[in-house]
Design a protein around this motif. Structure first.
Motif, PDB file in Angstrom:
ATOM      1  N   GLN A 136      -0.852  -0.522  -8.747  1.00  0.00           N
ATOM      2  CA  GLN A 136      -0.828   0.293 -10.001  1.00  0.00           C
ATOM      3  C   GLN A 136       0.850   0.252 -10.264  1.00  0.00           C
ATOM      4  O   GLN A 136       1.433   0.605  -9.500  1.00  0.00           O
ATOM      5  N   ILE A 173      -5.155  11.666   8.218  1.00  0.00           N
ATOM      6  CA  ILE A 173      -3.877  12.065   7.660  1.00  0.00           C
ATOM      7  C   ILE A 173      -4.026  12.450   6.296  1.00  0.00           C
ATOM      8  O   ILE A 173      -4.481  11.500   5.812  1.00  0.00           O
ATOM      9  N   TYR A 194      -9.592   3.105  11.232  1.00  0.00           N
ATOM     10  CA  TYR A 194     -10.240   4.280  11.494  1.00  0.00           C
ATOM     11  C   TYR A 194     -11.270   4.700  12.505  1.00  0.00           C
ATOM     12  O   TYR A 194     -12.198   3.583  12.192  1.00  0.00           O
ATOM     13  N   SER A 234      -2.004  -2.036   4.317  1.00  0.00           N
ATOM     14  CA  SER A 234      -2.354  -0.685   4.483  1.00  0.00           C
ATOM     15  C   SER A 234      -3.044  -0.336   3.022  1.00  0.00           C
ATOM     16  O   SER A 234      -2.777   0.649   2.395  1.00  0.00           O
ATOM     17  N   GLN A 291      -4.600  -1.124   9.020  1.00  0.00           N
ATOM     18  CA  GLN A 291      -4.796   0.160   9.041  1.00  0.00           C
ATOM     19  C   GLN A 291      -6.226   0.551   9.180  1.00  0.00           C
ATOM     20  O   GLN A 291      -7.052   0.225   8.208  1.00  0.00           O
ATOM     21  N   ALA A 351      -7.235   0.215   1.266  1.00  0.00           N
ATOM     22  CA  ALA A 351      -8.685   0.436   1.323  1.00  0.00           C
ATOM     23  C   ALA A 351      -9.037   1.091   0.020  1.00  0.00           C
ATOM     24  O   ALA A 351      -8.282   1.930  -0.754  1.00  0.00           O
ATOM     25  N   ALA A 400       1.698   3.730   4.361  1.00  0.00           N
ATOM     26  CA  ALA A 400       2.658   2.662   4.326  1.00  0.00           C
ATOM     27  C   ALA A 400       4.209   2.932   4.174  1.00  0.00           C
ATOM     28  O   ALA A 400       4.969   2.578   4.466  1.00  0.00           O
ATOM     29  N   ALA A 419      -7.301   9.847   1.454  1.00  0.00           N
ATOM     30  CA  ALA A 419      -7.918  10.657   2.364  1.00  0.00           C
ATOM     31  C   ALA A 419      -8.673  11.719   1.446  1.00  0.00           C
ATOM     32  O   ALA A 419      -9.630  12.277   1.845  1.00  0.00           O
ATOM     33  N   GLY A 450       0.945  -1.268  -0.085  1.00  0.00           N
ATOM     34  CA  GLY A 450       0.101  -0.087   0.003  1.00  0.00           C
ATOM     35  C   GLY A 450       0.839   1.071   0.006  1.00  0.00           C
ATOM     36  O   GLY A 450       0.457   2.212   0.570  1.00  0.00           O
ATOM     37  N   LEU A 499      -3.468  10.489  -0.593  1.00  0.00           N
ATOM     38  CA  LEU A 499      -4.267  10.354  -1.572  1.00  0.00           C
ATOM     39  C   LEU A 499      -5.761   9.906  -1.415  1.00  0.00           C
ATOM     40  O   LEU A 499      -6.819  10.368  -1.959  1.00  0.00           O
ATOM     41  N   PHE A 506     -12.895  16.339   4.712  1.00  0.00           N
ATOM     42  CA  PHE A 506     -11.638  15.789   5.413  1.00  0.00           C
ATOM     43  C   PHE A 506     -11.032  16.680   6.254  1.00  0.00           C
ATOM     44  O   PHE A 506     -10.451  16.463   7.414  1.00  0.00           O
ATOM     45  N   SER A 551       2.495   3.449  -8.991  1.00  0.00           N
ATOM     46  CA  SER A 551       2.606   3.390  -7.621  1.00  0.00           C
ATOM     47  C   SER A 551       4.058   2.780  -7.537  1.00  0.00           C
ATOM     48  O   SER A 551       4.855   3.146  -6.474  1.00  0.00           O
ATOM     49  N   SER A 609      -8.103  -7.467  -5.463  1.00  0.00           N
ATOM     50  CA  SER A 609      -9.555  -7.595  -5.415  1.00  0.00           C
ATOM     51  C   SER A 609      -9.367  -8.941  -6.192  1.00  0.00           C
ATOM     52  O   SER A 609     -10.455  -9.579  -6.679  1.00  0.00           O
ATOM     53  N   ASP A 642      -2.841  -7.381  -6.918  1.00  0.00           N
ATOM     54  CA  ASP A 642      -4.323  -6.371  -7.068  1.00  0.00           C
ATOM     55  C   ASP A 642      -5.225  -7.426  -6.016  1.00  0.00           C
ATOM     56  O   ASP A 642      -5.444  -8.569  -6.042  1.00  0.00           O
ATOM     57  N   ALA A 651       1.633   4.168  -1.962  1.00  0.00           N
ATOM     58  CA  ALA A 651       1.223   4.975  -3.491  1.00  0.00           C
ATOM     59  C   ALA A 651       2.122   6.158  -3.775  1.00  0.00           C
ATOM     60  O   ALA A 651       2.483   6.380  -4.840  1.00  0.00           O
TER      61      ALA A 651
HETATM   62  P1  NDP Z   1      -2.897   5.734   0.090  1.00  0.00           P
HETATM   63  O1  NDP Z   1      -3.820   6.276  -0.916  1.00  0.00           O
HETATM   64  O2  NDP Z   1      -1.681   6.439   0.021  1.00  0.00           O
HETATM   65  O3  NDP Z   1      -2.830   4.311   0.119  1.00  0.00           O
HETATM   66  C1  NDP Z   1      -4.121   3.282  -0.348  1.00  0.00           C
HETATM   67  C2  NDP Z   1      -3.354   2.018  -0.990  1.00  0.00           C
HETATM   68  O4  NDP Z   1      -4.204   1.287  -1.314  1.00  0.00           O
HETATM   69  C3  NDP Z   1      -2.673   2.416  -2.123  1.00  0.00           C
HETATM   70  O5  NDP Z   1      -1.361   2.184  -2.265  1.00  0.00           O
HETATM   71  C4  NDP Z   1      -3.498   1.631  -3.191  1.00  0.00           C
HETATM   72  O6  NDP Z   1      -2.560   1.053  -4.300  1.00  0.00           O
HETATM   73  C5  NDP Z   1      -4.051   0.592  -2.485  1.00  0.00           C
HETATM   74  N1  NDP Z   1      -4.920  -0.063  -2.941  1.00  0.00           N
HETATM   75  C6  NDP Z   1      -6.220   0.218  -3.339  1.00  0.00           C
HETATM   76  N2  NDP Z   1      -6.860  -0.550  -4.344  1.00  0.00           N
HETATM   77  C7  NDP Z   1      -6.092  -1.924  -4.176  1.00  0.00           C
HETATM   78  C8  NDP Z   1      -6.259  -3.135  -4.799  1.00  0.00           C
HETATM   79  N3  NDP Z   1      -7.268  -3.413  -5.358  1.00  0.00           N
HETATM   80  N4  NDP Z   1      -5.258  -3.611  -4.608  1.00  0.00           N
HETATM   81  C9  NDP Z   1      -4.073  -3.606  -3.973  1.00  0.00           C
HETATM   82  N5  NDP Z   1      -3.858  -2.253  -3.669  1.00  0.00           N
HETATM   83  C10 NDP Z   1      -4.898  -1.461  -3.439  1.00  0.00           C
HETATM   84  O7  NDP Z   1      -3.755   6.330   1.349  1.00  0.00           O
HETATM   85  P2  NDP Z   1      -3.548   5.835   2.944  1.00  0.00           P
HETATM   86  O8  NDP Z   1      -2.005   5.678   3.091  1.00  0.00           O
HETATM   87  O9  NDP Z   1      -4.410   6.987   3.470  1.00  0.00           O
HETATM   88  O10 NDP Z   1      -4.135   4.547   3.169  1.00  0.00           O
HETATM   89  C11 NDP Z   1      -3.761   3.473   3.751  1.00  0.00           C
HETATM   90  C12 NDP Z   1      -4.567   2.674   4.789  1.00  0.00           C
HETATM   91  O11 NDP Z   1      -4.831   3.661   6.024  1.00  0.00           O
HETATM   92  C13 NDP Z   1      -5.972   2.329   4.189  1.00  0.00           C
HETATM   93  O12 NDP Z   1      -6.461   1.299   4.580  1.00  0.00           O
HETATM   94  C14 NDP Z   1      -6.851   3.679   4.902  1.00  0.00           C
HETATM   95  O13 NDP Z   1      -8.146   3.575   5.021  1.00  0.00           O
HETATM   96  C15 NDP Z   1      -6.067   3.752   6.286  1.00  0.00           C
HETATM   97  N6  NDP Z   1      -6.350   4.839   6.831  1.00  0.00           N
HETATM   98  C16 NDP Z   1      -6.095   6.092   6.473  1.00  0.00           C
HETATM   99  C17 NDP Z   1      -6.203   7.365   7.189  1.00  0.00           C
HETATM  100  C18 NDP Z   1      -6.072   8.737   6.827  1.00  0.00           C
HETATM  101  O14 NDP Z   1      -6.418   9.570   7.203  1.00  0.00           O
HETATM  102  N7  NDP Z   1      -5.187   8.802   5.730  1.00  0.00           N
HETATM  103  C19 NDP Z   1      -6.636   7.164   8.711  1.00  0.00           C
HETATM  104  C20 NDP Z   1      -7.041   5.871   9.095  1.00  0.00           C
HETATM  105  C21 NDP Z   1      -6.761   4.789   8.377  1.00  0.00           C
HETATM  106  P3  NDP Z   1      -2.335   1.470  -5.943  1.00  0.00           P
HETATM  107  O15 NDP Z   1      -1.742   3.014  -5.579  1.00  0.00           O
HETATM  108  O16 NDP Z   1      -1.404   0.802  -6.287  1.00  0.00           O
HETATM  109  O17 NDP Z   1      -3.523   1.731  -6.590  1.00  0.00           O
END
Ligand code: NDP
Length: 257
Positions: free
Chosen positions: A42, A194, A148, A94, A146, A96, A22, A199, A14, A197, A205, A45, A69, A67, A16
């Protein structure tokens, strides 16, 4: 630098970009001497990650496409990790996703498709990756996801993702019971808001962030490095007695009425 994770092979899913939670976790693990393996969905990423690793002088043992999914993609990713590094000692989940238009307005308007998508990527994925990771975790170890506050309370606009996070936290407990007998611990960090991308997709937010400075006991924002260090703790031997837990890293906001 410390040696808390010396000779430990940890998979980080995770990253990105340099705002990703992450990435904060990556830095904490690197500073603790861990060997790092990454998965990305991706290609974009992956390219960003490679650049960031080079800039920070961090070596990846492997970078693998995954991936969450797609079950075949998960199986292949962990097979490839097994071939490249053998045993792993930890996994950071990490990841979602929810449709942007479901992260505003009323939860009651969530579509069936949008509900299932959020559950699939944000909650079921932990189940699927735990199943594959445990095959490589032959010496035990830790898995950390991770979550929330929207899992526990109604946070405006978080909607379908709050329900997915509730399923994720329940999964942490059920998985902890399943894999505890193999010496594997499963925990979650519940981070405060935090700016990342993902968020950006949640309406309002900025207000969620400003309320932390006003109301949380510590009266300051949460950053990726704080979440990184807490995740490191949960992955390390320091937390060897902790499993099925949700650790809040939110300046204490969750205790305030
Ligand atoms: P980012 O957008 O930086 O990270 C989200 C990651 O999810 C990306 O690396 C993306 O990969 C990956 N992802 C999405 N879909 C898929 C998929 N189908 N297969 C594999 N990877 C996938 O955001 P955050 O760092 O904020 O998010 C990380 C985690 O932290 C999430 O679970 C989020 O809910 C949680 N969180 C975030 C908070 C915040 O305020 N930011 C607060 C509390 C929890 P790719 O780029 O390759 O698509």
């Amino acid at each position: 630098m410390n040696s808390l994770m010396k000779d430990k092979n940890i998979v980080v899913m995770g990253v990105a970009n340099n705002r990703s939670i992450a990435w904060g976790i990556t830095k904490s693990l690197h500073n603790a001497g861990a060997n790092l393996i990454f998965t990305n969905r991706q290609e974009r990423s992956k390219q960003k990650l490679e650049k960031m690793l080079a800039e920070n002088d961090i070596e990846a043992k492997a970078i693998v496409s995954c991936d969450v999914s797609d079950d075949d993609s998960i199986v292949k990713a962990f097979q490839e990790i097994g071939e490249k590094v053998g045993t792993i000692h930890g996994l950071v989940h990490s990841v979602a996703f929810a449709n942007r238009d479901e992260l505003k307005g009323e939860y009651a308007d969530t579509s069936r498709e949008g509900y299932l998508l959020a559950q699939d990527i944000s909650a079921y994925s932990l189940v699927a990756v735990t199943r594959e990771a445990k095959k490589l975790m032959t010496e035990g170890g830790g898995i950390v996801t991770q979550t929330y506050l929207g899992a526990e309370r109604v946070v405006p606009n978080y909607n379908v993702m709050g329900v997915a996070k509730a399923a994720l936290e329940a999964s942490v407990r059920y998985l902890a019971e399943d894999v505890g007998k193999y010496g594997i611990r499963v925990n979650a960090v519940s981070a405060g808001p935090i700016r990342t991308l993902s968020a950006k997709g949640v309406s309002g937010f900025n207000e969620k962030m400003s309320v932390i400075e006003e109301k949380a006991p510590l009266r300051r924002q949460i950053d990726q490095d704080q979440v990184g260090d807490a995740t490191l703790f949960l992955l390390s031997e320091m937390a060897r007695g902790v499993t099925g837990e949700v650790l809040h890293v939110d300046s204490g906001f969750h205790i305030v009425a």
